[in-house]
Design a protein around this motif. Structure first.
Motif, mmCIF file in Angstrom:
data_model
loop_
_atom_site.group_PDB
_atom_site.id
_atom_site.type_symbol
_atom_site.label_atom_id
_atom_site.label_comp_id
_atom_site.label_asym_id
_atom_site.label_seq_id
_atom_site.Cartn_x
_atom_site.Cartn_y
_atom_site.Cartn_z
ATOM 1 N N ARG A 1 -7.792 13.603 7.649
ATOM 2 C CA ARG A 1 -8.236 14.951 7.285
ATOM 3 C C ARG A 1 -7.570 15.458 6.008
ATOM 4 N NH1 ARG A 1 -9.681 18.187 12.290
ATOM 5 N NH2 ARG A 1 -10.201 16.637 13.877
ATOM 6 N N ALA A 2 -7.987 16.658 5.594
ATOM 7 C CA ALA A 2 -7.402 17.379 4.448
ATOM 8 C C ALA A 2 -7.528 16.602 3.148
ATOM 9 C CB ALA A 2 -5.941 17.728 4.733
ATOM 10 N N LYS A 3 -8.655 15.913 2.964
ATOM 11 C CA LYS A 3 -8.839 15.122 1.742
ATOM 12 C C LYS A 3 -8.886 16.001 0.498
ATOM 13 C CE LYS A 3 -11.322 11.409 4.159
ATOM 14 N NZ LYS A 3 -11.496 12.086 5.464
ATOM 15 N N GLY A 4 -9.404 17.210 0.633
ATOM 16 C CA GLY A 4 -9.464 18.095 -0.518
ATOM 17 C C GLY A 4 -8.110 18.599 -0.970
ATOM 18 N N ALA B 1 1.752 16.679 5.201
ATOM 19 C CA ALA B 1 1.375 15.628 4.259
ATOM 20 C C ALA B 1 2.415 14.507 4.381
ATOM 21 C CB ALA B 1 1.320 16.162 2.838
ATOM 22 N N VAL B 2 1.997 13.400 4.978
ATOM 23 C CA VAL B 2 2.904 12.298 5.290
ATOM 24 C C VAL B 2 2.603 11.125 4.368
ATOM 25 C CG1 VAL B 2 3.661 10.682 7.072
ATOM 26 C CG2 VAL B 2 3.030 13.034 7.686
ATOM 27 N N PHE C 1 0.821 -1.202 0.000
ATOM 28 C CA PHE C 1 0.000 0.000 0.000
ATOM 29 C C PHE C 1 0.858 1.255 0.000
ATOM 30 C CE2 PHE C 1 0.869 -0.344 4.528
ATOM 31 C CZ PHE C 1 0.963 0.982 4.952
ATOM 32 N N ARG C 2 0.219 2.336 -0.424
ATOM 33 C CA ARG C 2 0.789 3.677 -0.292
ATOM 34 C C ARG C 2 -0.339 4.608 0.137
ATOM 35 N NH1 ARG C 2 3.828 5.608 -5.323
ATOM 36 N NH2 ARG C 2 5.505 4.353 -4.429
ATOM 37 N N LEU C 3 -0.030 5.494 1.037
ATOM 38 C CA LEU C 3 -1.010 6.432 1.563
ATOM 39 C C LEU C 3 -0.321 7.753 1.847
ATOM 40 C CD1 LEU C 3 -3.734 7.244 3.066
ATOM 41 C CD2 LEU C 3 -2.652 6.294 5.132
ATOM 42 N N THR C 4 -0.914 8.843 1.376
ATOM 43 C CA THR C 4 -0.514 10.165 1.841
ATOM 44 C C THR C 4 -1.642 10.689 2.707
ATOM 45 O OG1 THR C 4 0.901 10.656 -0.055
ATOM 46 C CG2 THR C 4 0.053 12.526 1.190
ATOM 47 N N ALA C 5 -1.333 11.028 3.943
ATOM 48 C CA ALA C 5 -2.357 11.423 4.904
ATOM 49 C C ALA C 5 -1.882 12.628 5.706
ATOM 50 C CB ALA C 5 -2.687 10.257 5.843
#
Length: 236
Positions: free
Chosen positions: A213-216, A188-189, A110-114
């Protein structure tokens, strides 16, 4: 129907990609306004993947209930003269087959920026959400949310198979250009690792609704790839 779109951008034309606010507006403009009857499932998620080796590359990923029209993105940040009717500069594929194929116990990369946050408590005040700024706090944030998101982080040598590969502090002004707006400050991680599916329904919601958060502004999009895929290539 859910769609996964991949759009390669020109790293030399970075005015659009250097601003989360401008890129947010560009992604929003790729779709007509949602119908009044649109429910909570009508969400557009996006993420900008950037690599430096072996050469600079920027890829915009979008998960959406409709197919986007990214003509304006290609004109501003792609290779517009190379675009053709058969190859407009982006590729959209059905995402639903991957969503319906999820099964408990399946291992995936997986990859995720959150945008991980934590509550900061002060005497006499309610907890205030602040950025999870250290790698330990960032990893703990994801480990705590994984069960509710429908997956478990795999273990490697008795440790979570999970790495923070990038952390960027982004400060920008929210709102149309030229108008006064509120300031946005976020971390943004980007995480990479391996997981196992535990709850397919919950994971489907995470993949289409986002995490955190910050999905937009380019956060929250989790993508999966077969465990044997190297490097990570989102499947759709």
């Amino acid at each position: 129907m859910t769609h996964l779109t991949r759009c390669h951008l020109n790293p030399a034309r970075n005015r659009l990609t250097s601003s989360p606010q401008r890129l947010h507006a560009a992604v929003a403009a790729a779709f007509p306004p949602p119908p009044a009857s649109a429910g909570p499932g009508h969400r557009v998620l996006w993420r900008l993947d950037e690599t430096r080796q072996p050469h600079p590359q920027s890829t915009l990923l979008i998960v959406s209930p409709q197919q986007p029209d990214l003509t304006h993105v290609i004109e501003q940040a792609g290779w517009p003269r190379l675009a053709t009717p058969d190859n407009p500069g982006w590729d959209t594929r059905p995402y639903t087959p991957l969503l319906t194929a999820l099964r408990p116990g399946t291992p995936m990369r997986f990859r995720l920026t959150a945008n991980p946050t934590k509550a900061a408590f002060r005497r006499g005040q309610r907890g205030v959400r602040t950025a999870a700024a250290t790698p330990a706090d960032q990893i703990q944030w994801l480990l705590q949310r994984a069960p509710g998101a429908g997956f478990a982080i795999s273990q490697h040598l008795d440790r979570p198979d999970l790495t923070v590969t990038d952390c960027r502090v982004r400060d920008f002004q929210r709102g149309p250009a030229g108008r006064a707006g509120s300031n946005v400050h976020l971390h943004a991680v980007t995480y990479e690792g391996r997981l196992q599916v535990t709850d397919p329904d919950a994971l489907r919601r995470t993949l289409t609704q986002g995490l955190g958060r910050a999905k937009g502004y380019g956060c929250g999009l989790l993508t999966l790839a077969p465990d044997s895929t190297t490097p990570h290539t989102p499947q759709g």
